[in-house]
Design a protein around this motif. Structure first.
Motif: not given
Length: 307
Positions: A157-168
């Motif tokens: 979940l943390d990885e998915e949230a971080e990927a969404f939060r830092t997306r271009p």
């Protein structure tokens, strides 16, 4: 319909032949309810499918001699798959050469089906402890879901949230809404109040988009400057107007990080502030209506006169 009627009309409904119908009825008679029956049926079907795939991989039926044979069977691996119907006891065929894995039947290395994973993650995000999640899963018929397995399922979940939060951030967003709220978070083994800052943008096409969020120790000018700078680095551009409450640090950060961007006080926050100076419910409602009426004027001169 009686059992004898079903056996005498095997082609009705499911189109099963007589042996298949008898096997299904025998399975149903051993089960206490439809949930257990569904679990037994799925377990039998999955095991049969894996046997069929393993046989195809060998090139010949089990125990037969054939020049087309390219491999042979070597027993089974017992595996458990947790599902919403309960635990399935699966027998994964083993081959003498190479490795067989039921692609398309089970997800690789996954012992819990997707719907159960989604349920566990939803409870975890809602703040339910891993022990209680395991108890809920047990009530649903999944007896093998331990606290460590719950933690493993939620690790991504943390990885998915971080990927969404830092997306271009793509395209221009002329309007941006900024806000912050304080909430309890677990950091370093203890709970502490942190400021969660958020940004929502409206694109040139008129669609709203959640741009990002971040946690800080406090809602300060430095925190807002860092957050707005990260949005800009991710591609935020074309901002003409920022809307927020009247936090001095936020207003200063907008002016410093987003040059050329105007700032406007959030109407909802303004209504709250004005209602706080009125001491009766009727007066609070009237004050909110007046603010809304002033802000709703299309002509700038009329709006100023209304204020």
């Amino acid at each position: 319909m009686a059992h004898s009627d079903i056996l005498s009309q095997p082609d009705r409904g499911l189109g099963l032949d007589r042996p298949q119908t008898e096997a299904l009825l025998a399975l149903f008679s051993r089960c206490d309810d439809l949930r257990e029956f569904g679990r037994e049926v799925i377990q039998s079907v999955v095991n049969a499918l894996m046997d069929s795939q393993a046989q195809e991989a060998c090139g010949a039926p089990r125990g037969s001699r054939s020049p087309e044979r390219v491999n042979s069977r070597n027993g089974y691996r017992e595996r458990s798959l947790s599902t919403s119907l309960g635990d399935l006891e699966l027998r994964v065929p083993k081959l003498r050469e190479g490795t067989y894995f039921p692609e398309g039947i089970l997800e690789r290395y996954t012992r819990v089906e997707a719907s159960m994973v989604a349920l566990v993650r939803e409870m975890y995000v809602a703040g339910v402890s891993t022990r209680k999640v395991g108890l809920v899963a047990e009530e649903l018929g999944v007896s093998s879901l331990s606290s460590s397995e719950v933690s493993a399922l939620c690790a991504g979940l943390d990885e998915e949230a971080e990927a969404f939060r830092t997306r271009p951030i793509e395209g221009e967003h002329p309007y941006v809404w900024l806000d912050a709220t304080y909430m309890k978070c677990r950091t370093g083994g203890r709970y502490a109040s942190v400021a969660l800052v958020t940004a929502i943008g409206m694109s040139s096409s008129g669609h709203k988009e959640f741009l990002g969020c971040a946690c800080f120790d406090s809602e300060s000018e430095a925190a807002w400057s860092e957050f707005l700078g990260s949005l800009r680095d991710r591609g935020l551009r074309g901002v003409r107007l920022a809307v927020s409450d009247a936090h001095a640090g936020l207003v200063a950060a907008v002016s410093r990080v987003l040059p050329g961007c105007s700032w406007q006080r959030c109407l909802t926050h303004l209504q709250r502030d004005i209602r706080g100076h009125v001491h009766n419910l009727a007066g609070q409602a009237l004050a909110a209506d007046l603010v809304r009426a002033c802000a709703g004027q299309a002509d700038a001169d009329v709006a100023r006169a209304a204020w």
